[in-house]
Write a protein that holds these residues in place. Structure first.
Motif, PDB file in Angstrom:
ATOM      1  N   ASP A 165       0.851  -1.198   0.000  1.00 11.96           N
ATOM      2  CA  ASP A 165       0.000   0.000   0.000  1.00 11.96           C
ATOM      3  C   ASP A 165       0.882   1.242   0.000  1.00 11.96           C
ATOM      4  N   PRO A 166       1.220   1.763  -1.174  1.00 14.63           N
ATOM      5  CA  PRO A 166       2.104   2.934  -1.260  1.00 14.63           C
ATOM      6  C   PRO A 166       1.543   4.187  -0.604  1.00 14.63           C
ATOM      7  N   ARG A 167       0.282   4.184  -0.179  1.00 17.21           N
ATOM      8  CA  ARG A 167      -0.309   5.346   0.482  1.00 17.21           C
ATOM      9  C   ARG A 167      -0.488   5.126   1.981  1.00 17.21           C
ATOM     10  N   CYS A 168       0.195   4.149   2.541  1.00 11.01           N
ATOM     11  CA  CYS A 168       0.085   3.879   3.981  1.00 11.01           C
ATOM     12  C   CYS A 168       0.971   4.866   4.737  1.00 11.01           C
ATOM     13  N   PRO A 195      15.187   9.707   6.531  1.00  8.28           N
ATOM     14  CA  PRO A 195      14.109   9.699   7.522  1.00  8.28           C
ATOM     15  C   PRO A 195      13.259  10.966   7.482  1.00  8.28           C
ATOM     16  N   THR A 196      13.906  12.121   7.291  1.00  3.96           N
ATOM     17  CA  THR A 196      13.144  13.370   7.216  1.00  3.96           C
ATOM     18  C   THR A 196      12.188  13.355   6.036  1.00  3.96           C
ATOM     19  N   ALA A 197      12.657  12.855   4.890  1.00  3.47           N
ATOM     20  CA  ALA A 197      11.803  12.796   3.702  1.00  3.47           C
ATOM     21  C   ALA A 197      10.676  11.789   3.890  1.00  3.47           C
ATOM     22  N   LEU A 198      10.946  10.697   4.586  1.00  7.18           N
ATOM     23  CA  LEU A 198       9.901   9.706   4.855  1.00  7.18           C
ATOM     24  C   LEU A 198       8.778  10.324   5.684  1.00  7.18           C
ATOM     25  N   MET A 199       9.162  11.075   6.720  1.00  4.00           N
ATOM     26  CA  MET A 199       8.147  11.691   7.570  1.00  4.00           C
ATOM     27  C   MET A 199       7.402  12.795   6.827  1.00  4.00           C
ATOM     28  N   ALA A 200       8.100  13.485   5.947  1.00  2.00           N
ATOM     29  CA  ALA A 200       7.426  14.500   5.130  1.00  2.00           C
ATOM     30  C   ALA A 200       6.424  13.839   4.179  1.00  2.00           C
ATOM     31  N   THR A 201       6.799  12.690   3.623  1.00  2.00           N
ATOM     32  CA  THR A 201       5.880  11.950   2.758  1.00  2.00           C
ATOM     33  C   THR A 201       4.642  11.523   3.532  1.00  2.00           C
ATOM     34  N   ALA A 202       4.844  11.057   4.766  1.00  2.00           N
ATOM     35  CA  ALA A 202       3.706  10.658   5.597  1.00  2.00           C
ATOM     36  C   ALA A 202       2.761  11.824   5.808  1.00  2.00           C
ATOM     37  N   ARG A 203       3.305  13.016   6.050  1.00  2.00           N
ATOM     38  CA  ARG A 203       2.449  14.178   6.280  1.00  2.00           C
ATOM     39  C   ARG A 203       1.757  14.625   4.999  1.00  2.00           C
ATOM     40  N   GLN A 204       2.397  14.408   3.844  1.00  2.00           N
ATOM     41  CA  GLN A 204       1.730  14.715   2.583  1.00  2.00           C
ATOM     42  C   GLN A 204       0.536  13.790   2.366  1.00  2.00           C
ATOM     43  N   LEU A 205       0.701  12.526   2.713  1.00  2.00           N
ATOM     44  CA  LEU A 205      -0.390  11.565   2.558  1.00  2.00           C
ATOM     45  C   LEU A 205      -1.483  11.799   3.586  1.00  2.00           C
ATOM     46  N   GLY A 266     -11.323   1.375   0.589  1.00  2.00           N
ATOM     47  CA  GLY A 266     -11.149   2.786   0.319  1.00  2.00           C
ATOM     48  C   GLY A 266      -9.671   3.131   0.306  1.00  2.00           C
ATOM     49  N   SER A 267      -9.328   4.341   0.703  1.00  2.00           N
ATOM     50  CA  SER A 267      -7.925   4.735   0.707  1.00  2.00           C
ATOM     51  C   SER A 267      -7.632   5.549   1.944  1.00  2.00           C
ATOM     52  N   GLY A 268      -6.360   5.554   2.356  1.00  2.73           N
ATOM     53  CA  GLY A 268      -5.939   6.342   3.493  1.00  2.73           C
ATOM     54  C   GLY A 268      -5.461   5.464   4.623  1.00  2.73           C
ATOM     55  N   CYS A 269      -4.783   6.052   5.588  1.00  4.29           N
ATOM     56  CA  CYS A 269      -4.201   5.322   6.709  1.00  4.29           C
ATOM     57  C   CYS A 269      -3.845   6.345   7.763  1.00  4.29           C
ATOM     58  N   CYS A 270      -4.221   6.139   9.006  1.00  2.00           N
ATOM     59  CA  CYS A 270      -4.086   7.204   9.990  1.00  2.00           C
ATOM     60  C   CYS A 270      -3.282   6.786  11.200  1.00  2.00           C
ATOM     61  N   THR A 279     -10.230   6.837  12.559  1.00  2.00           N
ATOM     62  CA  THR A 279     -10.872   5.915  11.637  1.00  2.00           C
ATOM     63  C   THR A 279     -10.444   6.227  10.209  1.00  2.00           C
ATOM     64  N   ALA A 280     -10.135   5.185   9.450  1.00  2.00           N
ATOM     65  CA  ALA A 280      -9.728   5.352   8.061  1.00  2.00           C
ATOM     66  C   ALA A 280      -9.984   4.061   7.315  1.00  2.00           C
ATOM     67  N   THR A 281      -9.772   4.095   6.003  1.00  5.12           N
ATOM     68  CA  THR A 281      -9.824   2.869   5.210  1.00  5.12           C
ATOM     69  C   THR A 281      -8.609   2.803   4.320  1.00  5.12           C
ATOM     70  N   LEU A 282      -8.344   1.627   3.787  1.00  9.55           N
ATOM     71  CA  LEU A 282      -7.145   1.412   2.996  1.00  9.55           C
ATOM     72  C   LEU A 282      -7.463   0.820   1.645  1.00  9.55           C
ATOM     73  N   LYS A 283      -6.598   1.077   0.700  1.00 14.76           N
ATOM     74  CA  LYS A 283      -6.755   0.551  -0.642  1.00 14.76           C
ATOM     75  C   LYS A 283      -5.775  -0.588  -0.872  1.00 14.76           C
ATOM     76  N   SER A 284      -6.226  -1.662  -1.459  1.00 14.58           N
ATOM     77  CA  SER A 284      -5.361  -2.794  -1.757  1.00 14.58           C
ATOM     78  C   SER A 284      -4.888  -2.701  -3.201  1.00 14.58           C
ATOM     79  N   PRO A 285      -3.561  -2.526  -3.425  1.00 16.04           N
ATOM     80  CA  PRO A 285      -3.058  -2.410  -4.793  1.00 16.04           C
ATOM     81  C   PRO A 285      -2.992  -3.765  -5.468  1.00 16.04           C
ATOM     82  N   PRO A 286      -2.754  -3.813  -6.780  1.00 17.94           N
ATOM     83  CA  PRO A 286      -2.621  -5.093  -7.455  1.00 17.94           C
ATOM     84  C   PRO A 286      -1.478  -5.899  -6.884  1.00 17.94           C
TER      85      PRO A 286
END
Length: 300
Positions: A165-168, A195-205, A266-270, A279-286
């Motif tokens: 799940d690239p959006r987790c 690590p800084t970029a990883l956390m920034a990516t998390a905040r973007q998502l 759905g999509s998202g992860c919290c 509360t959130a839902t997640l998307k399952s990729p191929p």
């Protein structure tokens, strides 16, 4: 099947239930009561009823069926697993009900939280939040083996979550917390991030996601938050969320919500914040032929 994944998900609407004279005893509605089912109903369908009844529970509450029996949340999930041993969502949610050192016996086998998360992943390999929750139980030197695969440390588990799940967002955040500040990690899709970029990516998502400040030693609840163990990041803790609404397929960071007929995701992860569960839902990729976990240039 309760494990089927798909697309076009929708969150089931909040369920209104009747309350008995005891404020902690919930009377199960007919669609969540296995005791009124046709005797010819399949074990899988009965398992879904027990699972649905377990989803009604709050901390300390019980569910009462029309036959007069009263069940707590752990008993309901355990019964769902007995009836359907491949019910990944039930393994996952049962793990969330257990304490740090607690175990539960199901069909003669003792299960702790780690074993339950592993079993959930074995039955649903695209179960991204189970990888995140499992990694949250581990220290920097711990490893686990899922099925017949290689041993995985907590960083490899988080990379696995990102692979499926690239959006987790929580996987990116916790990976950023686990890794030393000067390290770089190769993600499954090939990008190299700090690590800084990883956390920034998390905040973007998920803009609401921020690293939790470390409370005092006395205030840490081990099953809710685990210190990262990385000396260079002493002010952060790895958080494991406790509540997640998810229809159909057993992919969720916390409790899974399953409607009467399985639908997709759905999509998202919290990330769980100090105000309580999210509360959130997640998307399952191929599915991918290879997991491509990537590699970290430095160990946490």
């Amino acid at each position: 099947s309760a494990q089927a994944a798909g697309s076009g998900a929708r969150i089931s609407k909040p369920l209104v239930v009747s309350m008995s004279s005891s404020p902690r005893e919930i009377v199960a509605p007919p669609q969540k009561d296995p005791t009124i089912m046709n005797p010819a109903a399949s074990a899988d369908h009965k398992a879904e009823r027990y699972y649905g009844a377990a989803r009604l529970c709050n901390a300390g509450s019980t569910v009462k069926f029309q036959d007069g029996s009263v069940w707590d949340e752990k008993q309901l999930y355990a019964r769902a697993i007995e009836l359907n041993p491949s019910f990944a969502a039930a393994y996952h949610n049962l793990a969330l009900t257990l304490g740090e050192e607690e175990s539960i016996s199901i069909s003669g086998t003792d299960w702790n939280r780690r074993h339950l998360y592993i079993k959930a992943i074995e039955h649903e390999p695209s179960f991204a939040p189970a990888y995140v929750n499992l990694s949250g139980l581990m220290g920097p030197e711990d490893t686990v083996t899922v099925g017949v695969g290689p041993s995985l440390d907590r960083c490899a588990l988080l990379l696995q979550a990102i692979q499926v799940d690239p959006r987790c967002a929580m996987a990116y955040m916790n990976l950023g917390i686990c890794l030393p500040p000067q390290s770089m990690v190769k993600l499954p899709h090939g990008a190299m991030l700090s690590p800084t970029a990883l956390m920034a990516t998390a905040r973007q998502l998920d803009p609401s996601m921020v690293p939790m400040p470390m409370p005092s030693a006395d205030a840490v609840t081990p099953h809710r938050a685990i210190q990262s163990g990385t000396p260079a990041t002493p002010t952060s803790v790895i958080m494991t969320p406790q509540k997640l609404a998810m229809p159909g397929s057993p992919i969720g960071l916390g409790k899974v919500v399953m409607p009467s007929s399985p639908v997709g995701l759905g999509s998202g992860c919290c990330l769980l914040g100090s105000s309580g569960a999210v509360t959130a839902t997640l998307k399952s990729p191929p599915q991918s032929a290879s997991l491509g976990l990537g590699s970290a240039s430095a160990q946490p």
